[in-house]
Design an enzyme around this catalytic site. Structure first.
Site, PDB file in Angstrom:
ATOM      1  N   THR A  62    -158.262  21.198 -50.614  1.00 45.78           N
ATOM      2  CA  THR A  62    -158.203  19.942 -49.873  1.00 45.78           C
ATOM      3  C   THR A  62    -157.831  20.191 -48.419  1.00 45.78           C
ATOM      4  O   THR A  62    -157.076  21.116 -48.098  1.00 45.78           O
ATOM      5  CB  THR A  62    -157.172  18.980 -50.497  1.00 45.78           C
ATOM      6  OG1 THR A  62    -156.999  17.841 -49.643  1.00 45.78           O
ATOM      7  CG2 THR A  62    -155.823  19.650 -50.668  1.00 45.78           C
ATOM      8  N   SER A  76    -148.049  15.260 -50.193  1.00 46.07           N
ATOM      9  CA  SER A  76    -147.809  14.703 -51.520  1.00 46.07           C
ATOM     10  C   SER A  76    -147.614  15.863 -52.480  1.00 46.07           C
ATOM     11  O   SER A  76    -147.875  17.022 -52.131  1.00 46.07           O
ATOM     12  CB  SER A  76    -148.990  13.838 -51.986  1.00 46.07           C
ATOM     13  OG  SER A  76    -150.113  14.655 -52.298  1.00 46.07           O
ATOM     14  N   TYR A  98    -149.478  16.396 -55.056  1.00 44.66           N
ATOM     15  CA  TYR A  98    -150.838  16.914 -55.236  1.00 44.66           C
ATOM     16  C   TYR A  98    -151.184  17.920 -54.153  1.00 44.66           C
ATOM     17  O   TYR A  98    -151.662  19.025 -54.435  1.00 44.66           O
ATOM     18  CB  TYR A  98    -151.843  15.759 -55.225  1.00 44.66           C
ATOM     19  CG  TYR A  98    -153.241  16.180 -54.874  1.00 44.66           C
ATOM     20  CD1 TYR A  98    -154.034  16.862 -55.784  1.00 44.66           C
ATOM     21  CD2 TYR A  98    -153.775  15.912 -53.598  1.00 44.66           C
ATOM     22  CE1 TYR A  98    -155.320  17.266 -55.443  1.00 44.66           C
ATOM     23  CE2 TYR A  98    -155.050  16.313 -53.259  1.00 44.66           C
ATOM     24  CZ  TYR A  98    -155.820  16.995 -54.178  1.00 44.66           C
ATOM     25  OH  TYR A  98    -157.076  17.404 -53.839  1.00 44.66           O
ATOM     26  N   HIS A  99    -150.982  17.545 -52.898  1.00 44.20           N
ATOM     27  CA  HIS A  99    -151.291  18.460 -51.803  1.00 44.20           C
ATOM     28  C   HIS A  99    -150.429  19.717 -51.869  1.00 44.20           C
ATOM     29  O   HIS A  99    -150.886  20.815 -51.533  1.00 44.20           O
ATOM     30  CB  HIS A  99    -151.098  17.751 -50.462  1.00 44.20           C
ATOM     31  CG  HIS A  99    -152.095  16.663 -50.201  1.00 44.20           C
ATOM     32  ND1 HIS A  99    -151.757  15.330 -50.254  1.00 44.20           N
ATOM     33  CD2 HIS A  99    -153.413  16.709 -49.909  1.00 44.20           C
ATOM     34  CE1 HIS A  99    -152.824  14.600 -49.985  1.00 44.20           C
ATOM     35  NE2 HIS A  99    -153.849  15.407 -49.786  1.00 44.20           N
ATOM     36  N   LYS A 139    -151.963  22.292 -54.087  1.00 40.57           N
ATOM     37  CA  LYS A 139    -153.077  23.003 -53.448  1.00 40.57           C
ATOM     38  C   LYS A 139    -152.556  24.088 -52.504  1.00 40.57           C
ATOM     39  O   LYS A 139    -153.187  25.145 -52.344  1.00 40.57           O
ATOM     40  CB  LYS A 139    -153.969  22.022 -52.697  1.00 40.57           C
ATOM     41  CG  LYS A 139    -154.647  20.977 -53.576  1.00 40.57           C
ATOM     42  CD  LYS A 139    -155.689  21.600 -54.506  1.00 40.57           C
ATOM     43  CE  LYS A 139    -156.484  20.529 -55.228  1.00 40.57           C
ATOM     44  NZ  LYS A 139    -157.582  21.066 -56.038  1.00 40.57           N
TER      45      LYS A 139
END
Length: 472
Positions: free
Chosen positions: A216, A254, A256-257, A260
């Protein structure tokens, strides 16, 4: 642009990258793009490159499914691996895809016997069978949890002997990853464990498979950097005037980030330690629904998420505009984001698998985007087309109210990508999908339902999900 770490400063110029995003990128508007079903419109980027055996982890998802069909259409031998977790989250959230996506298989099991991993289906493989009917091409489906069923993953890689493994198998929504402690823990456990398992499985299987990971743009963060964001690596000057090219500093927004970013470190380690061949794709926000492959049959339709957790911003706006709902712009709408059409996601994956790094070369990193746009400008485009006004809501996210975003994407363009840019003609395609299935919309799921922290939740406390009315 400056970053401080061990007293290091970034050089004012990076000779590996030219400056200025817009002039350097060749793009294609939707007005020059049509969903033709012929081979020319499918746009093979290989130009005769040998076809490959490709395992696609997470091949049932929003990006994984159209990518699987595209690669199969291009002649690659595709195996989909998915544990259907995204469909389970639909049940958890009480919100289905706006489009009625078919099951990849009915009564599909993943079995382990003396013969290894095998797919068992007592009834029709609905999605993959439909693809077989319209294309004449086979796609195998295996129900397997990459983060938990390690031995089966190793055995599958041994049996299939893939040239490439495309890794989509991660919880992909930033809002869902911030919903509560359970979702934060699940996102970390699933995403990081899955990526680590994949690296270990490639090593243990002794198969020289090229890993292609869908990352991302959020690994870079969304603060104004003061310059163009290069593709993965950045030139710096270390103390003593030593020049070095290093992995770009991470700045996740976040959980999620953050996963990554952790993935990126795993890729660096396993490449250095075990010489794995890895490509990491830093992708922008995906928009659109159909591709030249998914429109061939109703049973092949891609999922369309419109809710506050999984709906991507442009798709949310297009859905809201088509249904007469004021566009849900968070904060000032001054957030600048990178965008890419779902069709280009599939094309970029093929370019990546056809251009792998050699053994011993560092992790290859591409910025997988078409263009950058400010959110309120995107909202204005949709409002102009639909006649629906924008509604500026309290921002559920902990982020800068305004930011600039200048991004290099020259690697993919130099390898033949002609990106699709935001255009009202393709907006109409999405709107048609919404109008066809708007009876499936639950209006109580449109407003944001996940908040980054207690302060953000308090600021959004006046939002009433039952207040949203749609035109049916």
């Amino acid at each position: 642009m400056k970053f401080f770490f061990l007293l290091a400063t970034v050089t004012s110029t990076a000779t590996a990258f030219t400056t200025g995003f817009a002039p350097s990128v060749v793009t294609k508007s939707a007005s020059s793009y049509s969903f033709s079903l012929n081979a020319e419109a499918a746009a093979a980027t290989t130009n005769g490159t040998d076809k490959k055996k490709v395992i696609i982890l997470g091949g049932d998802g929003f990006c994984g499914w159209p990518t699987s069909l595209y690669l199969s259409d291009q002649g690659h031998d595709v195996v989909i691996v998915d544990n259907l977790s995204r469909r389970n989250i639909d049940t958890e959230l009480g919100c289905d895809s706006l489009t009625p996506i078919q099951s990849p298989a009915t009564h599909m099991l993943c079995a382990h016997s003396g013969e290894g991993v095998r797919s068992i289906a007592n009834d029709t493989h609905v999605r993959v069978q439909a693809w077989k009917e319209v294309s004449g091409k086979d796609i195998k489906f295996v129900n397997l949890d990459v983060a938990k069923e390690y031995d089966l993953l190793v055995q599958l890689i041994k049996e299939e002997q893939p040239d490439s493994i495309v890794h989509f198998a991660e919880q992909r929504a930033a809002p869902y990853s911030m919903k509560n402690s359970k979702c934060k823990r699940y996102t970390v456990d699933n995403n990081v464990s899955g990526s680590n398992n994949l690296c270990c499985a490639v090593i243990d299987s002794e198969v020289d498979a090229h890993i292609v990971h869908l990352g991302t743009m959020g690994v870079y963060g969304y603060g104004t950097s003061g310059g163009e964001i290069p593709e993965g690596y950045i030139d710096v000057i270390l103390p003593g005037g030593r020049e070095q090219n290093i992995l770009h500093p991470a700045y996740p927004g976040s959980v999620y980030h953050a996963t990554k970013c952790l993935d990126a470190l795993l890729w660096q380690f396993y490449q250095k330690n075990d010489s794995l061949r890895i490509t990491d794709l830093h992708q922008g926000i995906v928009w659109g629904t159909n591709t030249p492959q998914t429109i061939r049959d109703e049973r092949l339709i891609n999922r369309f998420d419109y809710d506050g957790d999984y709906g991507t911003v442009l798709n949310r706006f297009l859905m809201q505009g088509a249904m007469g709902v004021p566009l849900t712009v968070y904060g000032t709408g001054g957030q600048t984001r990178a965008f890419i059409h779902v069709t280009d996601t599939a094309r970029c994956i093929e370019i990546a698998i056809n251009n792998p790094p050699q053994a011993g070369e560092r992790v290859e990193i591409f910025n997988q985007i078409a263009e950058t746009r400010r959110v309120r400008d995107v909202a204005e485009m949709v409002a102009k087309q639909t006649g629906v006004e924008a509604n500026f809501l309290p921002n559920p996210r902990q982020e800068a109210a305004e930011n600039e975003l200048d991004v290099s994407n020259r690697k993919f363009c130099n390898l033949g990508l002609d990106p699709i840019t935001l255009d009202e003609e393709l907006f109409s395609e999405v709107t048609e999908v919404v109008n066809k299935y708007k009876h499936r919309c639950d209006p109580t799921k449109i407003l944001p339902a996940s908040f980054w922290n207690k302060k953000r939740a308090e600021e959004c406390a006046t939002l009433d999900p039952n207040s949203v009315k749609v035109e049916v």
